[in-house]
Design a protein around this motif. Structure first.
Motif, mmCIF file in Angstrom:
data_model
loop_
_atom_site.group_PDB
_atom_site.id
_atom_site.type_symbol
_atom_site.label_atom_id
_atom_site.label_comp_id
_atom_site.label_asym_id
_atom_site.label_seq_id
_atom_site.Cartn_x
_atom_site.Cartn_y
_atom_site.Cartn_z
ATOM 1 N N UNK A 170 0.820 -1.203 0.000
ATOM 2 C CA UNK A 170 0.000 0.000 0.000
ATOM 3 C C UNK A 170 0.854 1.253 0.000
ATOM 4 N N UNK A 171 0.333 2.282 -0.648
ATOM 5 C CA UNK A 171 0.992 3.591 -0.650
ATOM 6 C C UNK A 171 1.025 4.113 0.787
ATOM 7 N N UNK A 172 2.169 4.645 1.195
ATOM 8 C CA UNK A 172 2.249 5.217 2.545
ATOM 9 C C UNK A 172 2.468 6.708 2.411
ATOM 10 N N UNK A 173 1.400 7.476 2.462
ATOM 11 C CA UNK A 173 1.473 8.913 2.253
ATOM 12 C C UNK A 173 1.467 9.603 3.621
ATOM 13 N N UNK A 174 2.595 10.267 4.000
ATOM 14 C CA UNK A 174 2.637 10.883 5.342
ATOM 15 C C UNK A 174 1.587 11.970 5.502
#
Lengths: 563, 354
Positions: free
Chosen positions: B259-263
């Motif tokens: 999964x994309x980990x967008x801060x």
């Protein structure tokens, strides 16, 4: 009075009856405790007609919901209950009592007997069946249920496991369904035993098996099929109850049970059941078509053989309901062949009816109109049945609206045409009064129009990919307009049915006097008064051919000369 | 809600008005969104794969035979009814009595038997050709798992799972490509039906069924569950996306990523992971490892949610999380009683899962 020197052994008894009517309470008591096959037959019929109306109202509700996409008329919980109850009602509470009622009323009269072989078993069977129905309907009010929509069953009338197991069907809705069918199943088995014993043991003098009217033959075949098929259904219901309450794992897939076993149990009952319902409709056509064509039935021995043949072959076709459960190709192929073969005796019947009418002088009174509509509708239904039997194509058609249209074509197109035909034909015998012909024609034509609007057009959304048992559907799938036509047709059928009910009530009080033999018919029931006395025949009739009244009316050219 | 179908052009009639009245009277408290309408008819006469075409040819053959039978017998019936009806009601004489004819009856027994044999042999040939087809080693394998009331699609060879929308590669004459499905069920009986690609085969618990197809046209094909499986059987929709091999490979590559980990949406993720969401949903590479509901790792690569009952936009996601019963009454996703702020944060997080 009886005089054995008179024709048919003096069975014709036209002594006026002086009936004594008791108080209202005494009359009710008389109906409750009666063991007279005619009264029990009439109660079966009344019971069936009441549930025809109930099931019809349910159908109308379903059709309102489905008339347009994304409709909110019924919630999904209610819709699922209503369609389950519609199916269960029409098969078990309408169809079965109707066929048993007609069999009960007519079989003893047609074979010259004074009652069924076991009159008290007969009464017991009726009350069991009726209790089953009342119990099932109590589910609507027997509790608010888990979703506030009552506890009526919501698992479809074929109730595939494991949806019926406790993990997926909490509360008591499935219990109502299973127990109601066990109870009414015992009643049905009792009735079948009775009809078999009656036809085998109670025939009058001279009536050999091959002189029995075809209606009696078909009732015998049907009773045999009931014995063979209701038993596995009852067994399956008991297993289901054991699964739900005693920790059995017959169908419980979470504990290693097999849902497919339920499918086999259900359809070994379920497919012959279609013939159990349809053969009595054939039986009525077998009596009405010759009388109104003024000719003997064409190919009597072939008709008997075809009926027995249908009975036997239909026991080997059940898994054509299961082409999609993943049987291997050899099994699929077997059921393709056996299903195709059942079309052969059915075809014989259709051809023999046409040959009976060929060269006759056909009178299109209301009973004959209904039988003719049945004939052509059953031809069509048989051909869509052939389409469904083609396993690869069945993968597309199965569980679509095409199937729904097909089996309504069979069951409505045959039963709900032949049995009203039977009512128009035998109502004079049962009540002493004719049903109104003008209302009858209105009933017939409206019902034909409504039937074809509904069920012809119902095939289309199925071919366009619409599955059955859905409470709503997406717009833009090409299904919208068709469903609207189907729903409007349902309303037309409802109007026709109300006219029929009105006719039944109206003619009881205002109908023309019928006399013993209003249709100039040939079988023994027309030798007694209308309605027949409690003892049916003053003395045991003696027959020497398949059409005793023909012999009586045409002594110069009796049937007995040709048999 | 009812505006939808009233605005569309429908024949105005008294029956419509009556139905409208009746449906209004019974109007329930819920209504489903309609903004993900796909205008496509899943007709069985519009086949787009090898087996579907075989079935289609067979069906035309059967229609020809049964149609011919119908025309012959119905014409006979019309002739009999017109020719032999009683013309003079006062004529009481009886017609000649005929009891049967062995030759004629034999003819109409033998001819139907021959027709049945022909139909059977034709059917059996197609049946065996489809059902006993050996799968080529290059076939794409996918497992279809029916759940109440959604479809899970697993690609065991590629190691990922998705839901509601099956992606398969296009098959051409130059590069034939077979898709082979194993049909399983997590709870009750379901049935996988996409009319353009194959008929339907049931997915049954404790049983492995199979199906295969060779899609010959790129595009999206609709279908839905065809075996009653409970309250929301009607909204157990499904879609199959047939893609060119390149597009399919690209799609697979994306799905295989964690999964994309967008801060930027870290607090949304924090809300998501501190709620019961993770008991039922997987987001690969995070603490969310529940298996009861659909895999959300690449949620935003899908066009629909709730097995096709709703479009997949931020607004729809909000509605769905706030009140699943509003979108799909009876669905097994519970309303988690979250605050609007929490839902906004969760949706912000979910919409990054591309």
């Amino acid at each position: 009075m009886a005089d054995s020197t008179l024709p048919i052994g003096g069975a014709i008894d036209l002594t006026p009856q002086s009936e004594v009517y008791g108080t209202w309470l005494e009359q009710v008591h008389d109906w409750v405790v009666t063991a007279d096959h005619k009264k029990i037959g009439l109660m079966y019929m009344a019971y069936a007609l009441i549930f025809l109306l109930v099931g019809g109202v349910e159908a109308i509700l379903l059709r309102i919901q489905l008339a347009v996409p994304h409709n909110n008329f019924l919630s999904p919980e209610v819709f699922n209950r209503i369609f389950t109850m519609h199916g269960t009602t029409m098969v078990f509470l309408m169809g079965m009592p109707l066929i048993i009622g007609f069999g009960n009323y007519l079989v003893p009269l047609m074979i010259g007997a004074r009652d069924m072989a076991f009159p008290r078993l007969n009464a017991f069977s009726f009350w069991m069946t009726s209790l089953g129905g009342l119990f099932l309907y109590y589910s609507f009010i027997g509790g608010v249920g888990l979703q506030g929509a009552g506890s009526a069953p919501d698992v479809t009338w074929w109730a595939y496991a494991p949806l019926t197991e406790r993990a997926f069907s909490r509360g008591h809705s499935t219990d109502y369904w299973a127990l109601a069918l066990i109870i009414s199943g015992f009643g049905t088995i009792g009735a079948a035993v009775n009809i078999i014993a009656t036809t085998l043991c109670m025939r009058c003098k001279g009536m050999t098996l091959f002189r029995m009217p075809l209606l009696v033959w078909l009732n015998l075949v049907v009773a045999g099929m009931i014995l063979i098929t209701i038993s596995p259904l009852t067994a399956a219901q008991i297993m289901l109850v054991i699964d739900r309450y005693l920790g059995g794992h017959f169908f419980d897939s979470q504990a290693g049970g097999s849902p497919v076993v339920w499918n086999h149990f259900f359809w070994i009952f379920g497919h012959p059941e279609v013939y159990v319902l349809v053969l009595p409709a054939f039986a009525i056509a077998n009596e009405i078509i010759p009388v109104f064509s003024r000719k003997a039935i064409f190919g009597y021995p072939a008709m008997v053989a075809a009926s027995v043949g249908i009975g036997l072959i239909s026991l080997s076709v059940w898994a054509h309901h299961m082409f999609t459960v993943g049987m291997n190709s050899a099994s699929n192929a077997f059921f393709v062949l056996s299903t195709g073969m059942v079309g052969v005796p059915t075809g014989i019947k259709i051809f023999n009816w046409l040959a009976t009418m060929w060269g006759g002088k056909i009178r299109f009174a209301t009973p004959m109109l209904f039988c003719n509509a049945f004939l052509i509708q059953f031809l069509f239904a048989g051909l869509t049945g052939i389409m469904l039997s083609v396993a690869p194509w069945n993968w597309q058609l199965h569980n679509s609206y095409f199937v729904v249209a097909h089996f309504h074509y069979v069951l409505v197109g045959a039963i709900v045409f032949c049995f009203p035909g039977g009512f128009y034909y035998w109502y004079p015998k049962m009540t002493g009064r004719m049903l109104d012909e003008r209302l009858g024609k209105w009933h017939f034509w409206l019902f034909v129009v409504g039937f074809h609007m509904t069920f012809d057009f119902m095939h289309v959304p199925g071919l366009l990919g619409m599955p059955r048992s859905i409470y709503t559907y997406e717009p833009g799938r090409g299904w919208d307009g068709w469903n609207m036509i189907v729903s409007i047709g349902g309303a037309v059928q409802a109007v026709a049915t109300l006219i029929f009910v009105y006719n039944l009530v109206h003619s009881y009080f205002k109908g023309a006097e019928a006399g013993p033999d209003p249709w100039d018919a040939w079988t023994l029931e027309w030798t007694t008064t209308s309605p027949p006395p409690a003892y049916n025949f003053a003395s045991e009739p003696v027959v020497s051919s398949r059409r005793p009244l023909w012999d009586l009316k045409h002594p110069e050219d009796p049937d007995s000369r040709y048999e | 809600m009812f505006g939808g179908w009233l605005q569309r052009k429908v024949p105005g009639s008294a029956a419509y008005a009556l139905l409208l009245l009746l449906t209004r009277a019974g109007h329930a408290a819920w209504a489903a969104p309609t903004d993900n309408i796909v205008y496509q008819t899943p007709s069985i006469f519009d086949p787009h794969s090898g087996p579907a075409q075989l079935i289609h040819h067979l069906s035309l053959f059967v229609i020809e035979i049964t149609g011919a039978i119908f025309i012959v017998v119905a014409s006979l019936w019309v002739y009999v009814v017109l020719r032999f009806r009683q013309r003079d009601p006062s004529d009481d004489s009886e017609p000649p009595q005929v009891y049967g004819s062995t030759q004629i009856e034999l003819a109409w027994t033998v001819i139907p038997i021959l027709i049945v044999v022909v139909l059977f042999l034709t059917t059996a040939r197609i049946l065996f050709a489809i059902q006993d087809q050996k799968m080529p080693p290059t076939a794409i394998n996918a497992d279809v798992v029916g759940h109440q009331f959604w479809w899970e699609f697993r690609y065991p060879k590629y190691g990922f799972t998705t839901a509601g929308e099956l992606h398969v590669p296009l098959s051409t004459e130059q590069a034939p490509m077979t898709t082979s499905l194993r049909l399983l069920s997590a709870d009750v009986d379901h049935s996988f039906w996409v009319p353009a690609l194959f008929g339907k085969i049931d997915s049954i618990p404790n049983r492995v069924n199979s199906m295969w197809f060779t899609p010959d046209k790129a595009g999206m094909f609709v279908g839905q569950c065809a075996q009653f499986c409970g309250v929301e059987h009607a909204k157990m929709l499904l879609r199959v996306y047939v893609q060119t091999p390149e597009d399919f490979a690209a799609w697979v590559k994306n799905q295989q990523q964690p999964a994309v980990q967008d801060p930027a949406v870290a607090d949304g993720r924090q809300v998501f992971e501190s709620q019961a969401c993770i008991s039922c949903h997987v987001v690969r590479g995070t603490a969310a490892q529940g298996r009861f509901g659909p895999d959300l790792t690449h949620l935003m690569s899908r066009d629909t949610i709730a097995s096709g009952a709703s479009a997949n936009t931020a607004a729809d996601l909000k509605l769905w999380i706030k009140d699943p019963d509003y979108v799909k009454p009876g669905s097994l996703m519970p309303a988690m009683q979250l605050s609007d702020d929490q839902i906004d944060k969760i949706v912000a997080y979910l919409t990054t899962l591309k």
